[in-house]
Design an enzyme around this catalytic site. Structure first.
Site, PDB file in Angstrom:
ATOM      1  N   LYS A 183       0.682  -1.280  -0.145  1.00 46.91           N
ATOM      2  CA  LYS A 183      -0.130  -0.036   0.101  1.00 46.91           C
ATOM      3  C   LYS A 183       0.985   1.267   0.195  1.00 46.91           C
ATOM      4  O   LYS A 183       2.060   1.171   0.071  1.00 46.91           O
ATOM      5  CB  LYS A 183      -0.971  -0.084   1.386  1.00 46.91           C
ATOM      6  CG  LYS A 183      -0.277   0.175   2.437  1.00 46.91           C
ATOM      7  CD  LYS A 183      -1.022  -0.100   3.846  1.00 46.91           C
ATOM      8  CE  LYS A 183      -0.067   0.095   4.990  1.00 46.91           C
ATOM      9  NZ  LYS A 183      -0.708  -0.549   6.081  1.00 46.91           N
ATOM     10  N   TYR A 220      16.457  32.545   0.878  1.00 46.87           N
ATOM     11  CA  TYR A 220      15.274  33.494   1.354  1.00 46.87           C
ATOM     12  C   TYR A 220      15.353  33.720   2.871  1.00 46.87           C
ATOM     13  O   TYR A 220      15.753  33.086   3.640  1.00 46.87           O
ATOM     14  CB  TYR A 220      13.923  32.659   1.287  1.00 46.87           C
ATOM     15  CG  TYR A 220      13.273  32.262  -0.044  1.00 46.87           C
ATOM     16  CD1 TYR A 220      13.472  33.163  -1.113  1.00 46.87           C
ATOM     17  CD2 TYR A 220      13.021  31.032  -0.432  1.00 46.87           C
ATOM     18  CE1 TYR A 220      12.965  33.152  -2.327  1.00 46.87           C
ATOM     19  CE2 TYR A 220      12.541  30.697  -1.734  1.00 46.87           C
ATOM     20  CZ  TYR A 220      12.347  31.627  -2.512  1.00 46.87           C
ATOM     21  OH  TYR A 220      11.956  31.556  -3.718  1.00 46.87           O
TER      22      TYR A 220
HETATM   23  C1  LIG Z   1      -0.020  -1.746   6.609  1.00 44.87           C
HETATM   24  C2  LIG Z   1      -0.555  -2.741   7.188  1.00 44.87           C
HETATM   25  C3  LIG Z   1       0.360  -4.068   7.375  1.00 44.87           C
HETATM   26  C4  LIG Z   1       1.897  -3.863   7.436  1.00 44.87           C
HETATM   27  O1  LIG Z   1       2.276  -2.903   8.610  1.00 44.87           O
HETATM   28  P1  LIG Z   1       3.741  -2.835   8.791  1.00 44.87           P
HETATM   29  O2  LIG Z   1       3.701  -2.303  10.013  1.00 44.87           O
HETATM   30  O3  LIG Z   1       4.428  -2.110   7.635  1.00 44.87           O
HETATM   31  O4  LIG Z   1       4.477  -4.391   8.573  1.00 44.87           O
HETATM   32  C5  LIG Z   1      -0.509  -5.005   7.840  1.00 44.87           C
HETATM   33  N1  LIG Z   1      -1.557  -5.015   7.922  1.00 44.87           N
HETATM   34  C6  LIG Z   1      -2.651  -4.199   7.574  1.00 44.87           C
HETATM   35  C7  LIG Z   1      -3.926  -4.549   7.817  1.00 44.87           C
HETATM   36  C8  LIG Z   1      -1.953  -3.119   7.028  1.00 44.87           C
HETATM   37  O5  LIG Z   1      -2.790  -1.902   7.198  1.00 44.87           O
END
Ligand SMILES: *Cc1c(COP(=O)(O)O)cnc(C)c1O
Length: 388
Positions: free
Chosen positions: A36, A280
């Site tokens: 993501k 600046y």
């Molecule tokens: C982002 C996310 C992860 C991964 O999290 P990390 O801390 O980056 O490993 C896992 N599960 C869900 C539902 C997430 O949203």
């Protein structure tokens, strides 16, 4: 390449991280790469084929648009799983494309079933259950109402997984809450089994949970931050190091290697007499005759303006402090004590150069989630290239 900066992704680093993390979770637990937020700033289109070359066959995204980008980037028959947003038509697309997705309320379950009947293909769903995060997920009363539907509609609904997410596994302050969540999850899975719903993949762990609480690993771990080479928090790192305190760990400081390197180059060199303001306003006053390098990276490229007079970059393998305000497209860095600097020299904003390194965490130690934030703020139009 005309771009003022570039993001390099190291294949060797990613391979090492995956090898390390897979060794932690063992062969009975599957590895899922969370991509993501544009693969945490690494770039979905570049990262997905790279991860596939390193053996990854499962990816998790937040939303439909990311799923589409991931799917278009696949070079293997890998699974894509949507953990969050998926609007009406996207559900049908997901079913048609064999993309898995979380189901956390009745509306989405009905939409999945209807879409599956329309397109004549089973919807691959992961049941998200409420365990205490209180974000999304079926609570027990809702589950009781839908569980019969899951069984009756088994011809069009394939319940591939059952899942939850912890409320901050990277911080020991959340220890009790996470223990309660884990217990609630196990209890729900047992109850689902008794009701005839037996999802093959039980998954709860993100990076911090997998590294800190082995019992959360179950059938699959959703690794985000760690496989990009960053510890979720200093606590996670310390906890891991203490638990795995043997000689090899003490010798090699960090088993994770940063995959990303953000680099630019010196655009111009400027000599300024003593007692002059640079850039600046009055943010920076020279205290002697000084030399500055103009670097064509600014807050437009994700380099926070709050790093004015505070941040560092690497030039010629040495740290050069940001001088004055970070502008939209450029900043000045003080290279008075690095005399060899020339226009065209490589500048590293994040990552290693010779023996020096700028870590993402070093941008500030004030925010726990800064790792994540700094990474995803890197604009998606900076070119990403894979290096060995
Ligand atoms: C982002 C996310 C992860 C991964 O999290 P990390 O801390 O980056 O490993 C896992 N599960 C869900 C539902 C997430 O949203």
């Amino acid at each position: 390449m005309f771009s003022p900066c570039q993001i390099e992704l190291s294949e060797a680093a990613l391979r090492q991280n995956i090898r390390f993390l897979e060794a932690q979770i063992g062969s009975g637990t599957r590895f899922c790469s969370v991509i993501k937020g544009n693969a945490y700033g690494h770039g979905i289109e570049t990262f997905v084929p790279l991860a596939e070359r390193c053996g990854v066959r499962r990816f998790a995204v937040f939303s439909g648009d990311e799923a589409l980008r991931a799917q278009r980037s696949l070079t293997q028959t890998s699974d894509v799983l949507v953990m969050g947003d998926l609007d009406g038509p996207a559900i049908e697309w997901a079913v048609e494309s064999g993309i898995g997705f979380y189901v956390f309320d009745r509306g989405r379950l009905d939409a999945a079933e209807a879409a599956a009947r329309r397109v004549g293909r089973r919807a691959r769903v992961h049941l998200e259950v409420e365990t205490g995060l209180h974000r999304t997920g079926f609570d027990r009363a809702e589950l009781r109402r839908v569980v019969r539907r899951l069984v009756e509609a088994a011809d069009v609904l394939s319940v591939d997984g059952v899942t939850t997410h912890y409320a901050g596994a990277e911080s020991v302050g959340n220890y009790l809450r996470i223990q309660h969540q884990l217990a609630a999850f196990r209890e729900t899975v047992t109850w689902l089994r008794a009701e005839g719903v037996t999802p093959p993949l039980r998954h709860t762990a993100c990076s911090a949970a997998a590294l800190t609480y082995p019992e959360t690993r179950m059938d699959l771990v959703r690794f985000g931050i760690a496989h990009y080479g960053f510890w979720p928090s200093q606590e996670t790192r310390m906890h891991w190091a203490l638990r795995n305190d043997d000689e090899s760990n003490r010798r090699s400081a960090d088993p994770l290697r940063r995959v990303m390197r953000l680099k630019s180059r010196v655009m111009a060199v400027k000599h300024v007499p003593r007692g002059e303001f640079v850039g600046y306003g009055t943010a920076y006053l020279t205290t002697r005759r000084q030399t500055f390098a103009a670097v064509p990276v600014g807050y437009f490229h994700g380099f926070a303006r709050s790093l004015s007079n505070l941040g560092h970059v690497l030039v010629c393998g040495r740290r050069a402090p940001v001088a004055g305000l970070v502008n939209m497209n450029m900043m000045m860095v003080d290279v008075t004590d690095i005399p060899a600097v020339q226009s065209g020299d490589e500048v590293v904003i994040i990552g290693r150069q010779k023996r020096a390194e700028i870590t993402v965490a070093s941008f500030s130690d004030m925010t726990r989630f800064l790792n994540y934030e700094v990474l995803v703020r890197l604009p998606s139009d900076i070119p990403r290239v894979v290096v060995a």
